[in-house]
Design a protein around this motif. Structure first.
Motif, PDB file in Angstrom:
ATOM      1  N   ARG A 151      -1.813  -6.883  -0.222  1.00 52.37           N
ATOM      2  CA  ARG A 151      -0.955  -5.710  -0.387  1.00 52.37           C
ATOM      3  C   ARG A 151      -0.274  -5.326   0.922  1.00 52.37           C
ATOM      4  NH1 ARG A 151      -4.592  -2.192  -4.487  1.00 52.37           N
ATOM      5  NH2 ARG A 151      -3.054  -0.604  -4.056  1.00 52.37           N
ATOM      6  N   VAL A 152      -0.997  -5.467   2.013  1.00 51.43           N
ATOM      7  CA  VAL A 152      -0.424  -5.179   3.329  1.00 51.43           C
ATOM      8  C   VAL A 152       0.693  -6.169   3.642  1.00 51.43           C
ATOM      9  CG1 VAL A 152      -0.896  -5.180   5.809  1.00 51.43           C
ATOM     10  CG2 VAL A 152      -2.482  -4.050   4.240  1.00 51.43           C
ATOM     11  N   ARG A 153       0.454  -7.451   3.415  1.00 51.83           N
ATOM     12  CA  ARG A 153       1.491  -8.462   3.682  1.00 51.83           C
ATOM     13  C   ARG A 153       2.724  -8.209   2.827  1.00 51.83           C
ATOM     14  NH1 ARG A 153      -3.038 -11.832   3.452  1.00 51.83           N
ATOM     15  NH2 ARG A 153      -2.419 -12.590   1.393  1.00 51.83           N
ATOM     16  N   ARG A 154       2.504  -7.826   1.587  1.00 54.67           N
ATOM     17  CA  ARG A 154       3.625  -7.507   0.689  1.00 54.67           C
ATOM     18  C   ARG A 154       4.430  -6.320   1.220  1.00 54.67           C
ATOM     19  NH1 ARG A 154       3.043  -5.639  -5.512  1.00 54.67           N
ATOM     20  NH2 ARG A 154       3.612  -3.702  -4.565  1.00 54.67           N
ATOM     21  N   ALA A 155       3.761  -5.297   1.704  1.00 50.78           N
ATOM     22  CA  ALA A 155       4.438  -4.120   2.261  1.00 50.78           C
ATOM     23  C   ALA A 155       5.217  -4.486   3.522  1.00 50.78           C
ATOM     24  CB  ALA A 155       3.428  -3.014   2.559  1.00 50.78           C
ATOM     25  N   VAL A 156       4.602  -5.266   4.403  1.00 52.26           N
ATOM     26  CA  VAL A 156       5.270  -5.665   5.647  1.00 52.26           C
ATOM     27  C   VAL A 156       6.509  -6.506   5.338  1.00 52.26           C
ATOM     28  CG1 VAL A 156       5.025  -7.079   7.743  1.00 52.26           C
ATOM     29  CG2 VAL A 156       3.216  -5.483   7.085  1.00 52.26           C
ATOM     30  N   GLU A 191       0.066  -4.346  10.901  1.00 58.12           N
ATOM     31  CA  GLU A 191      -0.054  -5.645  11.551  1.00 58.12           C
ATOM     32  C   GLU A 191      -1.515  -6.007  11.793  1.00 58.12           C
ATOM     33  OE1 GLU A 191       2.147  -8.027  12.079  1.00 58.12           O
ATOM     34  OE2 GLU A 191       3.701  -6.795  11.178  1.00 58.12           O
ATOM     35  N   GLU A 192      -2.318  -5.031  12.178  1.00 54.81           N
ATOM     36  CA  GLU A 192      -3.736  -5.277  12.420  1.00 54.81           C
ATOM     37  C   GLU A 192      -4.461  -5.597  11.115  1.00 54.81           C
ATOM     38  OE1 GLU A 192      -7.840  -4.669  12.474  1.00 54.81           O
ATOM     39  OE2 GLU A 192      -6.622  -3.032  11.727  1.00 54.81           O
ATOM     40  N   MET A 193      -4.102  -4.906  10.057  1.00 55.18           N
ATOM     41  CA  MET A 193      -4.769  -5.075   8.768  1.00 55.18           C
ATOM     42  C   MET A 193      -4.480  -6.425   8.114  1.00 55.18           C
ATOM     43  SD  MET A 193      -4.203  -1.259   7.230  1.00 55.18           S
ATOM     44  CE  MET A 193      -5.030  -1.522   5.670  1.00 55.18           C
ATOM     45  N   LYS A 194      -3.331  -7.009   8.406  1.00 53.74           N
ATOM     46  CA  LYS A 194      -2.948  -8.277   7.770  1.00 53.74           C
ATOM     47  C   LYS A 194      -3.985  -9.371   7.981  1.00 53.74           C
ATOM     48  CE  LYS A 194       1.088  -9.308   9.416  1.00 53.74           C
ATOM     49  NZ  LYS A 194       2.462  -9.789   9.653  1.00 53.74           N
ATOM     50  N   THR A 195      -4.650  -9.363   9.120  1.00 56.25           N
ATOM     51  CA  THR A 195      -5.595 -10.435   9.444  1.00 56.25           C
ATOM     52  C   THR A 195      -7.001  -9.940   9.727  1.00 56.25           C
ATOM     53  OG1 THR A 195      -4.925 -10.331  11.756  1.00 56.25           O
ATOM     54  CG2 THR A 195      -3.763 -11.920  10.366  1.00 56.25           C
ATOM     55  N   SER A 196      -7.249  -8.685   9.469  1.00 58.63           N
ATOM     56  CA  SER A 196      -8.555  -8.097   9.774  1.00 58.63           C
ATOM     57  C   SER A 196      -9.665  -8.715   8.930  1.00 58.63           C
ATOM     58  CB  SER A 196      -8.518  -6.590   9.518  1.00 58.63           C
ATOM     59  OG  SER A 196      -9.796  -6.037   9.695  1.00 58.63           O
ATOM     60  N   SER A 197     -10.740  -9.076   9.581  1.00 62.28           N
ATOM     61  CA  SER A 197     -11.896  -9.610   8.856  1.00 62.28           C
ATOM     62  C   SER A 197     -12.643  -8.493   8.117  1.00 62.28           C
ATOM     63  CB  SER A 197     -12.842 -10.321   9.819  1.00 62.28           C
ATOM     64  OG  SER A 197     -13.321  -9.419  10.794  1.00 62.28           O
ATOM     65  N   ARG A 198     -12.324  -7.256   8.420  1.00 62.35           N
ATOM     66  CA  ARG A 198     -12.972  -6.114   7.765  1.00 62.35           C
ATOM     67  C   ARG A 198     -12.287  -5.706   6.471  1.00 62.35           C
ATOM     68  NH1 ARG A 198     -12.880  -2.639  13.101  1.00 62.35           N
ATOM     69  NH2 ARG A 198     -10.786  -3.415  12.815  1.00 62.35           N
ATOM     70  N   LYS A 199     -11.141  -6.324   6.166  1.00 61.75           N
ATOM     71  CA  LYS A 199     -10.404  -5.992   4.941  1.00 61.75           C
ATOM     72  C   LYS A 199     -10.584  -7.095   3.908  1.00 61.75           C
ATOM     73  CE  LYS A 199      -8.761  -2.304   6.749  1.00 61.75           C
ATOM     74  NZ  LYS A 199      -9.308  -1.032   6.379  1.00 61.75           N
ATOM     75  N   ASP A 200     -10.656  -6.696   2.635  1.00 61.58           N
ATOM     76  CA  ASP A 200     -10.797  -7.696   1.581  1.00 61.58           C
ATOM     77  C   ASP A 200      -9.446  -8.379   1.328  1.00 61.58           C
ATOM     78  OD1 ASP A 200      -9.312  -6.303  -0.685  1.00 61.58           O
ATOM     79  OD2 ASP A 200     -10.852  -4.800  -0.233  1.00 61.58           O
ATOM     80  N   GLU A 201      -9.469  -9.469   0.606  1.00 57.08           N
ATOM     81  CA  GLU A 201      -8.257 -10.269   0.380  1.00 57.08           C
ATOM     82  C   GLU A 201      -7.184  -9.495  -0.388  1.00 57.08           C
ATOM     83  OE1 GLU A 201      -7.459 -13.179   1.826  1.00 57.08           O
ATOM     84  OE2 GLU A 201      -9.339 -12.873   2.890  1.00 57.08           O
ATOM     85  N   LEU A 254       2.346   3.118   1.818  1.00 63.23           N
ATOM     86  CA  LEU A 254       2.969   1.799   1.740  1.00 63.23           C
ATOM     87  C   LEU A 254       2.089   0.790   1.020  1.00 63.23           C
ATOM     88  CD1 LEU A 254       4.479   1.668   5.297  1.00 63.23           C
ATOM     89  CD2 LEU A 254       5.745   1.744   3.151  1.00 63.23           C
ATOM     90  N   ILE A 255       0.792   0.874   1.228  1.00 61.03           N
ATOM     91  CA  ILE A 255      -0.119  -0.093   0.617  1.00 61.03           C
ATOM     92  C   ILE A 255      -0.376   0.243  -0.856  1.00 61.03           C
ATOM     93  CG2 ILE A 255      -2.472  -1.027   0.667  1.00 61.03           C
ATOM     94  CD1 ILE A 255      -2.444  -0.496   3.696  1.00 61.03           C
ATOM     95  N   GLU A 256      -0.651   1.499  -1.133  1.00 57.88           N
ATOM     96  CA  GLU A 256      -1.054   1.904  -2.480  1.00 57.88           C
ATOM     97  C   GLU A 256       0.115   2.199  -3.417  1.00 57.88           C
ATOM     98  OE1 GLU A 256      -4.197   1.759  -3.477  1.00 57.88           O
ATOM     99  OE2 GLU A 256      -4.824   1.158  -1.468  1.00 57.88           O
ATOM    100  N   SER A 257       1.266   2.546  -2.875  1.00 58.28           N
ATOM    101  CA  SER A 257       2.380   2.991  -3.720  1.00 58.28           C
ATOM    102  C   SER A 257       3.695   2.295  -3.368  1.00 58.28           C
ATOM    103  CB  SER A 257       2.561   4.504  -3.570  1.00 58.28           C
ATOM    104  OG  SER A 257       1.360   5.178  -3.844  1.00 58.28           O
ATOM    105  N   LEU A 258       3.631   1.025  -3.025  1.00 59.76           N
ATOM    106  CA  LEU A 258       4.838   0.321  -2.597  1.00 59.76           C
ATOM    107  C   LEU A 258       5.926   0.338  -3.666  1.00 59.76           C
ATOM    108  CD1 LEU A 258       6.311  -1.286  -0.434  1.00 59.76           C
ATOM    109  CD2 LEU A 258       5.250  -3.365  -1.371  1.00 59.76           C
ATOM    110  N   ASP A 259       5.562   0.198  -4.933  1.00 62.49           N
ATOM    111  CA  ASP A 259       6.579   0.206  -5.992  1.00 62.49           C
ATOM    112  C   ASP A 259       7.329   1.540  -6.021  1.00 62.49           C
ATOM    113  OD1 ASP A 259       6.040  -2.410  -6.745  1.00 62.49           O
ATOM    114  OD2 ASP A 259       4.569  -1.813  -8.254  1.00 62.49           O
ATOM    115  N   GLU A 260       6.633   2.636  -5.795  1.00 65.79           N
ATOM    116  CA  GLU A 260       7.286   3.949  -5.745  1.00 65.79           C
ATOM    117  C   GLU A 260       8.143   4.078  -4.486  1.00 65.79           C
ATOM    118  OE1 GLU A 260       4.364   7.056  -6.340  1.00 65.79           O
ATOM    119  OE2 GLU A 260       3.385   5.798  -7.853  1.00 65.79           O
ATOM    120  N   VAL A 261       7.675   3.543  -3.377  1.00 69.71           N
ATOM    121  CA  VAL A 261       8.443   3.576  -2.131  1.00 69.71           C
ATOM    122  C   VAL A 261       9.757   2.823  -2.317  1.00 69.71           C
ATOM    123  CG1 VAL A 261       8.480   2.794   0.282  1.00 69.71           C
ATOM    124  CG2 VAL A 261       6.411   3.845  -0.658  1.00 69.71           C
ATOM    125  N   LYS A 262       9.712   1.720  -3.016  1.00 70.30           N
ATOM    126  CA  LYS A 262      10.913   0.916  -3.261  1.00 70.30           C
ATOM    127  C   LYS A 262      11.976   1.693  -4.028  1.00 70.30           C
ATOM    128  CE  LYS A 262       8.648  -3.595  -3.435  1.00 70.30           C
ATOM    129  NZ  LYS A 262       8.326  -4.734  -4.311  1.00 70.30           N
TER     130      LYS A 262
END
Length: 80
Positions: free
Chosen positions: A51-56, A36-46, A11-19
């Motif tokens: 990309r996660v928010r776009r997928a969700v 949901e956890e990744m959307k606000t995780s301080s361990r993930k880059d912007e 979902l994160i890496e291939s959303l265009d193909e999933v669509k």
């Protein structure tokens, strides 16, 4: 055509193909939890969080294209 079960990375890496998928696909409840956890995780880059928010957002707007399956032992037995 078989059953398509997608993971978090797909979902994160291939959303265009999933669509572009024509048939309904399936997600585990764990994937939704991870997103949901990744959307606000301080361990993930912007970029990743974007990309996660776009997928969700796409999943929310296209509920007819996917189904979420809860993790249970019965599901694991059925998948075997």
């Amino acid at each position: 055509m078989g059953i398509k079960f997608l993971d978090t990375n797909a979902l994160i890496e291939s959303l265009d193909e999933v669509k572009e998928l024509e048939e309904k696909f399936y997600l585990s409840g764990k994937v939704i939890d991870e997103l949901e956890e990744m959307k606000t995780s301080s361990r993930k880059d912007e970029e990743t969080k974007f990309r996660v928010r776009r997928a969700v957002e796409w999943l929310d707007d296209n509920e007819d294209k996917h189904e979420t399956i809860l993790h249970t032992m019965e599901i694991y037995k059925e998948l075997e």
